[in-house]
Design an enzyme around this catalytic site. Structure first.
Site, PDB file in Angstrom:
ATOM      1  N   VAL A 174      -1.550 -22.942   5.403  1.00 19.40           N
ATOM      2  CA  VAL A 174      -1.961 -23.855   6.474  1.00 19.40           C
ATOM      3  C   VAL A 174      -0.730 -24.248   7.286  1.00 19.40           C
ATOM      4  O   VAL A 174       0.250 -24.743   6.739  1.00 19.40           O
ATOM      5  CB  VAL A 174      -2.604 -25.142   5.908  1.00 19.40           C
ATOM      6  CG1 VAL A 174      -3.162 -25.994   7.037  1.00 19.40           C
ATOM      7  CG2 VAL A 174      -3.682 -24.818   4.892  1.00 19.40           C
ATOM      8  N   ARG A 189       0.827  -1.204   0.000  1.00 16.50           N
ATOM      9  CA  ARG A 189       0.000   0.000   0.000  1.00 16.50           C
ATOM     10  C   ARG A 189       0.864   1.258   0.000  1.00 16.50           C
ATOM     11  O   ARG A 189       0.638   2.182  -0.755  1.00 16.50           O
ATOM     12  CB  ARG A 189      -0.883   0.002   1.249  1.00 16.50           C
ATOM     13  CG  ARG A 189      -2.334  -0.043   0.936  1.00 16.50           C
ATOM     14  CD  ARG A 189      -3.167  -0.121   2.185  1.00 16.50           C
ATOM     15  NE  ARG A 189      -2.514  -0.798   3.296  1.00 16.50           N
ATOM     16  CZ  ARG A 189      -3.152  -1.548   4.175  1.00 16.50           C
ATOM     17  NH1 ARG A 189      -4.436  -1.736   4.063  1.00 16.50           N
ATOM     18  NH2 ARG A 189      -2.500  -2.119   5.167  1.00 16.50           N
ATOM     19  N   LYS A 232      -8.453 -23.229   7.129  1.00 18.53           N
ATOM     20  CA  LYS A 232      -7.324 -24.148   6.919  1.00 18.53           C
ATOM     21  C   LYS A 232      -7.822 -25.594   6.805  1.00 18.53           C
ATOM     22  O   LYS A 232      -7.343 -26.369   5.975  1.00 18.53           O
ATOM     23  CB  LYS A 232      -6.332 -24.005   8.069  1.00 18.53           C
ATOM     24  CG  LYS A 232      -5.690 -22.618   8.125  1.00 18.53           C
ATOM     25  CD  LYS A 232      -4.996 -22.391   9.458  1.00 18.53           C
ATOM     26  CE  LYS A 232      -4.312 -21.036   9.498  1.00 18.53           C
ATOM     27  NZ  LYS A 232      -3.847 -20.677  10.850  1.00 18.53           N
ATOM     28  N   LYS A 274      -5.418 -18.363   3.171  1.00 19.14           N
ATOM     29  CA  LYS A 274      -6.410 -19.438   3.375  1.00 19.14           C
ATOM     30  C   LYS A 274      -7.839 -18.938   3.249  1.00 19.14           C
ATOM     31  O   LYS A 274      -8.720 -19.666   2.791  1.00 19.14           O
ATOM     32  CB  LYS A 274      -6.218 -20.120   4.729  1.00 19.14           C
ATOM     33  CG  LYS A 274      -6.226 -19.186   5.934  1.00 19.14           C
ATOM     34  CD  LYS A 274      -4.838 -18.799   6.332  1.00 19.14           C
ATOM     35  CE  LYS A 274      -4.820 -17.784   7.434  1.00 19.14           C
ATOM     36  NZ  LYS A 274      -3.460 -17.501   7.885  1.00 19.14           N
TER      37      LYS A 274
HETATM   38  N1  NAP Z   1       1.475 -13.411   9.569  1.00 19.34           N
HETATM   39  C1  NAP Z   1       1.539 -14.718   9.602  1.00 19.34           C
HETATM   40  O1  NAP Z   1       2.203 -15.314  10.457  1.00 19.34           O
HETATM   41  C2  NAP Z   1       0.828 -15.533   8.564  1.00 19.34           C
HETATM   42  C3  NAP Z   1       0.920 -16.945   8.619  1.00 19.34           C
HETATM   43  C4  NAP Z   1       0.295 -17.708   7.645  1.00 19.34           C
HETATM   44  C5  NAP Z   1      -0.427 -17.078   6.647  1.00 19.34           C
HETATM   45  N2  NAP Z   1      -0.529 -15.709   6.641  1.00 19.34           N
HETATM   46  C6  NAP Z   1      -1.289 -15.097   5.565  1.00 19.34           C
HETATM   47  O2  NAP Z   1      -0.409 -14.313   4.776  1.00 19.34           O
HETATM   48  C7  NAP Z   1      -1.101 -13.202   4.262  1.00 19.34           C
HETATM   49  C8  NAP Z   1      -0.367 -11.932   4.653  1.00 19.34           C
HETATM   50  O3  NAP Z   1      -0.315 -11.868   6.058  1.00 19.34           O
HETATM   51  P1  NAP Z   1       0.635 -10.823   6.817  1.00 19.34           P
HETATM   52  O4  NAP Z   1       0.588 -11.182   8.247  1.00 19.34           O
HETATM   53  O5  NAP Z   1       1.954 -10.733   6.151  1.00 19.34           O
HETATM   54  O6  NAP Z   1      -0.180  -9.470   6.599  1.00 19.34           O
HETATM   55  P2  NAP Z   1       0.290  -7.976   6.918  1.00 19.34           P
HETATM   56  O7  NAP Z   1       1.485  -7.969   7.789  1.00 19.34           O
HETATM   57  O8  NAP Z   1      -0.924  -7.238   7.359  1.00 19.34           O
HETATM   58  O9  NAP Z   1       0.746  -7.422   5.481  1.00 19.34           O
HETATM   59  C9  NAP Z   1      -0.165  -7.178   4.463  1.00 19.34           C
HETATM   60  C10 NAP Z   1       0.556  -6.464   3.325  1.00 19.34           C
HETATM   61  O10 NAP Z   1      -0.356  -6.253   2.279  1.00 19.34           O
HETATM   62  C11 NAP Z   1      -0.269  -4.903   1.847  1.00 19.34           C
HETATM   63  N3  NAP Z   1      -1.568  -4.467   1.366  1.00 19.34           N
HETATM   64  C12 NAP Z   1      -2.739  -4.444   2.033  1.00 19.34           C
HETATM   65  N4  NAP Z   1      -3.725  -3.966   1.248  1.00 19.34           N
HETATM   66  C13 NAP Z   1      -3.145  -3.664   0.076  1.00 19.34           C
HETATM   67  C14 NAP Z   1      -3.612  -3.110  -1.140  1.00 19.34           C
HETATM   68  N5  NAP Z   1      -4.894  -2.769  -1.301  1.00 19.34           N
HETATM   69  N6  NAP Z   1      -2.730  -2.957  -2.146  1.00 19.34           N
HETATM   70  C15 NAP Z   1      -1.432  -3.282  -2.003  1.00 19.34           C
HETATM   71  N7  NAP Z   1      -0.933  -3.821  -0.882  1.00 19.34           N
HETATM   72  C16 NAP Z   1      -1.778  -4.000   0.137  1.00 19.34           C
HETATM   73  C17 NAP Z   1       0.162  -4.097   3.055  1.00 19.34           C
HETATM   74  O11 NAP Z   1       0.796  -2.917   2.611  1.00 19.34           O
HETATM   75  P3  NAP Z   1       1.453  -1.848   3.632  1.00 19.34           P
HETATM   76  O12 NAP Z   1       2.601  -2.579   4.291  1.00 19.34           O
HETATM   77  O13 NAP Z   1       1.934  -0.751   2.763  1.00 19.34           O
HETATM   78  O14 NAP Z   1       0.374  -1.480   4.577  1.00 19.34           O
HETATM   79  C18 NAP Z   1       1.128  -5.091   3.724  1.00 19.34           C
HETATM   80  O15 NAP Z   1       2.409  -4.937   3.221  1.00 19.34           O
HETATM   81  C19 NAP Z   1      -2.537 -13.316   4.762  1.00 19.34           C
HETATM   82  O16 NAP Z   1      -3.318 -14.005   3.822  1.00 19.34           O
HETATM   83  C20 NAP Z   1      -2.378 -14.162   6.016  1.00 19.34           C
HETATM   84  O17 NAP Z   1      -3.548 -14.882   6.344  1.00 19.34           O
HETATM   85  C21 NAP Z   1       0.093 -14.934   7.575  1.00 19.34           C
END
Ligand code: NAP
Length: 431
Positions: free
Chosen positions: A130, A42, A203, A103
């Protein structure tokens, strides 16, 4: 040389996306076969702890997904609809591969996206979606592809497991531990997806599709969260030799596949009973291999990015296979099996401390032909209602619910009784 490498664009630079960038910088093997060329998030200027100056920047992740100079799009934005879905659809439609950790998207749109990938001859891989760093998807899709799974049961949400573990260890309430987890960043400001059981259900939907060869069908999962699990339940269950866990389970049942997410009592001998803190685990029962257990870190930057990286390596090595382990046309419509309702149950009743109450409760259970296996009453000095908990011998859920309704109707309980199933320990290690 460069042209021989798959060119990767990462959509989303948060916890997971940032971790993948770091892996590209630190893991030589990844860089030998793939080249990170573009990123999108973003806000371009946001401090991220990774230097993104060397990569092409896209304000719009969908435009990045449409760029013909990118071979693989890593979607780590998140969300079941909206921009993440557009990114994945755009990439698959033009013949680019997709690796995602999402997921929520796949549980609901997985079948349509798998069809889109097949039509365009591309891969859609989702190990990170998952179990974080635990290779649950590949284990079912590849290692166990020669087996017939009969059940998969797991602890698939680290937030819930952390809360339940902390409640037991610290003696604090659900609300107090949740507030702490939110302060420490282990739980979201809106915790509904986690504590309500929905994340685990997403999941489970994906694991069940692979394990049983059915179309992913999120609407078919019966979901109950951990919001009603009290400290009393955890203490009383402990006295009876059980631990409470949020269990996500899919099993072959009469007429199809049964899927549920719900808190359950596990005897301390159950392979999932000792999975503490934010760990994730999956127990697979399959013929002829028997029982297998996978345990590890289910979330966080490093473990999740490692799973994304392993999918990227699969693409570089031309592995990866079908999205859910077999062509979509071979996936069955998930037949909705009638839930397995027979088993042992735990009941917690908050009763007014009056003479004859225990006899009245026993009477209502006996009326439904339910035998009590164990019974505990905890004094609650100064309080109007005291907890009584009991476990039943094997009986039907309908009978338990009928008894509970009859007990509540007596006017001796301060709140609706709480029912949890006792998860049976099937095969034990070494059995
Ligand atoms: N975190 C975990 O441990 C984990 C584990 C397994 C799976 N997941 C999955 O992985 C995915 C990402 O998780 P996360 O924890 O990494 O999320 P996060 O930390 O909230 O990061 C989301 C990213 O997406 C970007 N974003 C959001 N809306 C956007 C848009 N409209 N256009 C462009 N970029 C956009 C954000 O940009 P900005 O940085 O500029 O705000 C941020 O960099 C999700 O599906 C989650 O369920 C996460």
């Amino acid at each position: 040389m460069f042209k021989d490498k798959l060119r990767v664009g990462i959509a989303g630079l948060g916890t997971v996306g940032g971790g993948v960038v770091k892996l590209f910088e630190s893991t030589a093997r990844l860089g030998e076969r793939l080249s990170l060329t573009a990123v999108s998030a973003r806000s371009r200027g946001r401090a991220r702890g990774v230097d993104i100056a060397g990569y092409r920047w896209f304000d719009d992740p969908v435009a990045m997904a449409a760029d013909p100079d990118i071979d693989v799009v890593v979607e780590v934005i998140g969300g079941g609809e909206g921009v993440a879905k557009n990114v994945v659809e755009t990439a698959l439609a033009r013949g680019a591969h997709v690796v995602t950790a999402n997921k929520a998207l796949l549980a609901v749109h997985g079948a349509a996206l798998a069809r889109l990938a097949e039509r365009n001859g591309t891969k859609l891989l989702f190990e990170a979606a998952v179990g974080g760093g635990v290779p649950m998807v590949k284990a079912l899709k590849e290692s166990l592809s020669g087996c017939r799974a009969t059940a998969v049961a797991g602890i698939l949400n680290g937030t819930c497991n952390y809360i339940l573990t902390e409640m037991e260890a610290s003696g604090r309430s659900f609300e107090a531990v949740l507030a702490d987890a939110q302060r420490l960043g282990y739980a979201e400001a809106d915790p509904t997806m986690d504590v309500g059981g929905f994340d685990a259900a997403h999941k489970l939907t994906l694991l069940a599709a692979i394990a049983f060869g059915v179309l992913p069908d999120f609407d078919h999962v019966r979901i109950e969260g951990i919001e009603r699990v009290s400290l009393t339940d955890i203490r009383m269950a402990g006295k009876l030799g059980y631990r409470i866990k949020l269990i996500a389970k899919a099993a072959q049942a009469e007429g199809g596949v049964e899927m549920h997410v719900r808190p359950a009592l596990l005897s301390v001998e159950h392979p999932l009973a000792n999975i503490g803190g934010s760990l994730n685990a999956l127990v697979v029962d399959a013929e002829p291999v028997g029982q297998l257990t996978f345990i590890g870190r289910g979330a966080g930057e490093g473990p999740t990015a490692a799973s994304v990286a392993s999918d990227l390596m699969d693409l570089a090595e031309e592995r990866g296979g079908h999205v859910f382990g077999r062509p979509v046309a071979q996936l069955a419509d998930a037949p909705r099996a009638s839930p397995v309702e027979r088993g042992r149950y735990y009941l917690r009743l908050m009763v007014f401390d009056r003479p004859g109450v225990v006899a009245a409760v026993s009477d209502k259970l006996a009326h439904e032909d339910i035998s009590i296996e164990s019974f505990l009453q905890m004094p609650a000095p100064g309080e109007q209602a005291v907890p009584i908990v009991l476990t039943t011998q094997a009986c039907g859920r309908a009978a338990v619910e009928a008894a509970v309704r009859a007990i509540h109707a007596l006017g001796v309980t301060a709140e609706p009784p709480y029912i949890m199933p006792v998860e049976e320990t099937r095969a034990r290690f070494g059995a």
